[in-house]
Design an enzyme around this catalytic site. Sequence first.
Site, PDB file in Angstrom:
ATOM      1  N   ASN A   9       0.856  -1.186   0.000  1.00  0.00           N
ATOM      2  CA  ASN A   9       0.000   0.000   0.000  1.00  0.00           C
ATOM      3  C   ASN A   9       0.892   1.236   0.000  1.00  0.00           C
ATOM      4  O   ASN A   9       1.489   1.572   1.014  1.00  0.00           O
ATOM      5  CB  ASN A   9      -0.878  -0.042   1.270  1.00  0.00           C
ATOM      6  CG  ASN A   9      -1.658   1.242   1.476  1.00  0.00           C
ATOM      7  OD1 ASN A   9      -1.808   2.048   0.552  1.00  0.00           O
ATOM      8  ND2 ASN A   9      -2.154   1.450   2.700  1.00  0.00           N
ATOM      9  N   LYS A  11       0.066   4.242  -0.230  1.00  0.00           N
ATOM     10  CA  LYS A  11      -0.631   5.409   0.351  1.00  0.00           C
ATOM     11  C   LYS A  11      -0.468   6.614  -0.594  1.00  0.00           C
ATOM     12  O   LYS A  11      -0.414   6.427  -1.809  1.00  0.00           O
ATOM     13  CB  LYS A  11      -0.088   5.709   1.746  1.00  0.00           C
ATOM     14  CG  LYS A  11      -0.051   4.469   2.633  1.00  0.00           C
ATOM     15  CD  LYS A  11       0.137   4.785   4.072  1.00  0.00           C
ATOM     16  CE  LYS A  11       0.330   3.494   4.846  1.00  0.00           C
ATOM     17  NZ  LYS A  11       0.240   3.657   6.269  1.00  0.00           N
ATOM     18  N   HIS A  98      -9.315   0.672   5.444  1.00  0.00           N
ATOM     19  CA  HIS A  98      -7.998   0.922   6.048  1.00  0.00           C
ATOM     20  C   HIS A  98      -8.191   1.865   7.234  1.00  0.00           C
ATOM     21  O   HIS A  98      -9.046   2.753   7.203  1.00  0.00           O
ATOM     22  CB  HIS A  98      -7.067   1.543   4.998  1.00  0.00           C
ATOM     23  CG  HIS A  98      -5.647   1.607   5.459  1.00  0.00           C
ATOM     24  ND1 HIS A  98      -5.196   2.588   6.313  1.00  0.00           N
ATOM     25  CD2 HIS A  98      -4.585   0.790   5.230  1.00  0.00           C
ATOM     26  CE1 HIS A  98      -3.910   2.383   6.569  1.00  0.00           C
ATOM     27  NE2 HIS A  98      -3.514   1.290   5.928  1.00  0.00           N
ATOM     28  N   GLU A 100      -6.654   4.362   8.176  1.00  0.00           N
ATOM     29  CA  GLU A 100      -6.554   5.803   7.852  1.00  0.00           C
ATOM     30  C   GLU A 100      -7.861   6.301   7.252  1.00  0.00           C
ATOM     31  O   GLU A 100      -8.262   7.445   7.477  1.00  0.00           O
ATOM     32  CB  GLU A 100      -5.349   6.043   6.920  1.00  0.00           C
ATOM     33  CG  GLU A 100      -4.045   5.896   7.689  1.00  0.00           C
ATOM     34  CD  GLU A 100      -2.860   5.419   6.872  1.00  0.00           C
ATOM     35  OE1 GLU A 100      -2.883   5.498   5.632  1.00  0.00           O
ATOM     36  OE2 GLU A 100      -1.883   4.933   7.499  1.00  0.00           O
ATOM     37  N   GLU A 170      -4.792  -5.343  10.899  1.00  0.00           N
ATOM     38  CA  GLU A 170      -3.790  -4.294  11.067  1.00  0.00           C
ATOM     39  C   GLU A 170      -4.037  -3.560  12.382  1.00  0.00           C
ATOM     40  O   GLU A 170      -4.857  -2.636  12.433  1.00  0.00           O
ATOM     41  CB  GLU A 170      -3.897  -3.283   9.928  1.00  0.00           C
ATOM     42  CG  GLU A 170      -3.713  -3.866   8.552  1.00  0.00           C
ATOM     43  CD  GLU A 170      -3.194  -2.829   7.568  1.00  0.00           C
ATOM     44  OE1 GLU A 170      -2.117  -3.034   7.052  1.00  0.00           O
ATOM     45  OE2 GLU A 170      -3.869  -1.809   7.364  1.00  0.00           O
ATOM     46  N   GLY A 176       2.704   2.249  10.734  1.00  0.00           N
ATOM     47  CA  GLY A 176       3.576   3.401  10.526  1.00  0.00           C
ATOM     48  C   GLY A 176       4.283   3.857  11.788  1.00  0.00           C
ATOM     49  O   GLY A 176       4.868   4.942  11.815  1.00  0.00           O
ATOM     50  N   SER A 216       3.881  -2.189  10.252  1.00  0.00           N
ATOM     51  CA  SER A 216       5.352  -2.138  10.307  1.00  0.00           C
ATOM     52  C   SER A 216       6.018  -3.461   9.925  1.00  0.00           C
ATOM     53  O   SER A 216       7.005  -3.858  10.554  1.00  0.00           O
ATOM     54  CB  SER A 216       5.812  -1.653  11.691  1.00  0.00           C
ATOM     55  OG  SER A 216       5.307  -0.356  11.952  1.00  0.00           O
TER      56      SER A 216
HETATM   57  C1  PEP Z   1      -0.553   0.049   6.102  1.00  0.00           C
HETATM   58  O1  PEP Z   1      -0.610   1.184   5.668  1.00  0.00           O
HETATM   59  O2  PEP Z   1      -1.461  -0.742   5.838  1.00  0.00           O
HETATM   60  C2  PEP Z   1       0.599  -0.338   6.923  1.00  0.00           C
HETATM   61  C3  PEP Z   1       0.568  -1.501   7.500  1.00  0.00           C
HETATM   62  O3  PEP Z   1       1.611   0.573   7.035  1.00  0.00           O
HETATM   63  P1  PEP Z   1       3.082   0.300   7.643  1.00  0.00           P
HETATM   64  O4  PEP Z   1       3.593  -0.977   7.025  1.00  0.00           O
HETATM   65  O5  PEP Z   1       3.892   1.482   7.242  1.00  0.00           O
HETATM   66  O6  PEP Z   1       2.939   0.160   9.120  1.00  0.00           O
END
Ligand code: PEP
Length: 253
Positions: A9, A11, A98, A100, A170, A176, A216
């Site tokens: 992703n 973003k 997601h 976000e 997640e 992040g 992460s």
């Molecule tokens: C994500 O945006 O779905 C995500 C898991 O981000 P990151 O890997 O940067 O934590």
Amino acid sequence: MRRNTVAGNWKMNTNREEGNKLSSEIINMAGSELNSEVDLILIPPFTHAFEVQKLATGNKNIYVGAQNCHFEDSGAFTGEVSPIMLKGINLSHVVLGHSERREIFNESNETIKKKVDAVLKHNLTPIFCCGEPLGIREKGTQNAYVSSQIEESLFHLSKLDFEKIIIAYEPIWAIGTGLTASPLQAQEMHREIRSMIAKKYGTETAQNISILYGGSVKPDNAKELFACEDVDGGLVGGASLKSRGFVDIAKSF
Ligand code: PEP
């Protein structure tokens, strides 16, 4: 069908040239380094999805998806993109729910449910994201929290439609932040998700669903996460923006 999957992703990152370079590098490396047991899904911003899809065409096990969409096919929804438009440029997957989108754009379980239906209607695969914030994890009520996200947005589906979905767990506190769920924490939640699916749709369906971990994921922690029995791969944010690292993550099965 349950598959080892790594989805990147991007973003709201990369310009057009960077997006083309990143995807070309990933596609080239994947062609020579990955076996047919792993699916890659590249999820660029809308503006580059058409070109990235063209670059990926003809490469087995490499798919291109979108980060979001609206639930209507068309209409007066300024700034939105519909599933039919995504299908029209041959995308195959859409990330829905997601954290976000949930947190910054106030998407509710009900809205995400409508998006899931719309995406399935156009034969696209939803990558349905769920996961708890830190406060919920600290209270120890993460299972109930994630269960209601899944129940409210997915459990109206027929068994046939449910089996088309990919789930991404997640935990918000790990996205992040550099904090990763331990393999034990990831495995516990993935097993919980599979068991609630088994209660609703039966064991076979539960065993056939791909459940990805996100939060992460990096080349140096992917192996231990992917080794967990109920973890079928990763939804990767930050680390998907570097071709070498992303492909190394996909080599961690
Ligand atoms: C994500 O945006 O779905 C995500 C898991 O981000 P990151 O890997 O940067 O934590």
